[in-house]
Design an enzyme around this catalytic site. Structure first.
Site, PDB file in Angstrom:
ATOM      1  N   LYS A   1       0.820  -1.209   0.000  1.00  0.00           N
ATOM      2  CA  LYS A   1       0.000   0.000   0.000  1.00  0.00           C
ATOM      3  C   LYS A   1       0.861   1.271   0.000  1.00  0.00           C
ATOM      4  O   LYS A   1       2.009   1.269   0.428  1.00  0.00           O
ATOM      5  CB  LYS A   1      -0.938   0.008   1.212  1.00  0.00           C
ATOM      6  CG  LYS A   1      -2.058  -1.030   1.144  1.00  0.00           C
ATOM      7  CD  LYS A   1      -3.106  -0.659   0.109  1.00  0.00           C
ATOM      8  CE  LYS A   1      -4.159  -1.740  -0.102  1.00  0.00           C
ATOM      9  NZ  LYS A   1      -5.111  -1.856   0.989  1.00  0.00           N
TER      10      LYS A   1
ATOM     11  N   ARG B   1      -4.197 -10.460   3.646  1.00  0.00           N
ATOM     12  CA  ARG B   1      -4.253 -10.407   2.184  1.00  0.00           C
ATOM     13  C   ARG B   1      -2.951  -9.789   1.682  1.00  0.00           C
ATOM     14  O   ARG B   1      -2.608  -8.669   2.051  1.00  0.00           O
ATOM     15  CB  ARG B   1      -5.463  -9.582   1.744  1.00  0.00           C
ATOM     16  CG  ARG B   1      -5.686  -9.514   0.246  1.00  0.00           C
ATOM     17  CD  ARG B   1      -6.939  -8.697  -0.061  1.00  0.00           C
ATOM     18  NE  ARG B   1      -7.240  -8.678  -1.492  1.00  0.00           N
ATOM     19  CZ  ARG B   1      -6.755  -7.799  -2.354  1.00  0.00           C
ATOM     20  NH1 ARG B   1      -5.937  -6.834  -1.913  1.00  0.00           N
ATOM     21  NH2 ARG B   1      -7.081  -7.849  -3.627  1.00  0.00           N
TER      22      ARG B   1
END
Length: 279
Positions: free
Chosen positions: A221, A255
């Site tokens: 991210k 994830r």
């Protein structure tokens, strides 16, 4: 804690890894890498071999600024891969979609989890999910992928996120979806600044109040890039560190794009917990 997937259950007493497989041309870190079906299948099988318990297949990018994809195109991208993976391997298959037609098609092809960044808020999604036998991941997001990073603001964190998820859980149960089919995800990076993400991560244990499996997705991210100065594919160590912090604070499913490194890290966490329990 366990997760019901059709006729089988996944034990979540030990954290499990969900491998990310984007069959899109424009996802933020791997867009275009797996648009070839054979390449995508090989990568899915490699992630399963590396220890992923779930493979999450996405046919529409949800990166900041992403634009919607027609449902027919999303179906064409994900359904052949789901069918191929189910023939080749017993790994659980998740579909990353918010489109009701894609949900139905994916479940028919063998997907066992619907991973919806809109938390079943799109028209017809709640009704579609209620008619299926899949598990459902409800994620928090402010706005849409196209607008979510336009000055996001909260009154309290993680309280606002927890309250949103509680409302969506109630909407699901009112529609006839049992709690044993639900997963929650705080939605790191979806309508959140770096500071928001860090605040949620450090208070992740508060999501235990929802009494449901907790999924986290911090892999590659932007926040990790801002903190380390590294490009998306160079954020493996940062993603592993974030995964360990998340699991230590109550996450059940991680994830990630980087399955092998994450599986190894979580094996150490599990071993340390077991040793501590046996003292």
């Amino acid at each position: 804690m366990y997760l019901k997937l059709g006729s089988r259950t996944v034990d979540l007493d030990r954290p499990v890894v969900m491998g990310v497989l984007n069959v899109t041309p424009d996802s933020f870190s791997d867009g275009g890498d797996f648009t070839d079906p054979a390449t995508a299948l090989r990568h899915a099988l490699a992630m399963a071999e590396a220890g992923a318990a779930i493979i999450d297949i996405g046919g529409e990018s949800t990166r900041p600024g992403a634009k919607p994809v027609p449902g027919s195109e999303e179906i064409a991208r994900v359904i052949p891969l789901i069918e191929s993976l189910r023939r080749e391997c017993d790994v659980a298959v998740s579909v990353d979609t918010s489109n009701p037609a894609v949900m139905r098609a994916a479940a028919g092809a063998g997907a066992e989890i619907i991973n919806d960044v809109y938390a079943l808020r799109r028209e017809g999604a709640l009704q579609a999910a209620a008619g299926l036998d899949t598990a459902i991941c409800l994620m928090h997001m402010l706005g849409t992928p196209a607008t979510m990073q336009d000055a996001p603001a909260y009154r309290t964190l993680p309280g606002d996120v927890i309250n949103f998820l509680d409302e969506r859980i109630n909407a699901c149960t009112a529609a006839g979806i049992s709690r044993e089919r639900l997963i929650v995800d705080p939605g790191f990076g979806f309508g959140k600044t770096d500071q928001h993400n860090l605040q949620i991560l450090m208070r992740l244990e508060e999501f235990s109040a929802l009494n449901l499996p907790l999924l986290v997705g911090l892999s590659r991210k932007r926040t990790l890039g801002n903190l380390t100065g590294r490009a998306a594919k160079e954020r493996v160590a940062a993603g592993v560190a974030a995964a360990v912090l998340a699991v230590e604070r109550g996450a059940h499913i991680v994830r990630t794009h980087d399955v092998a490194a994450t599986v190894d890290a979580l094996a150490i966490v599990s071993a340390a917990r077991q040793a501590d329990a046996e003292r």
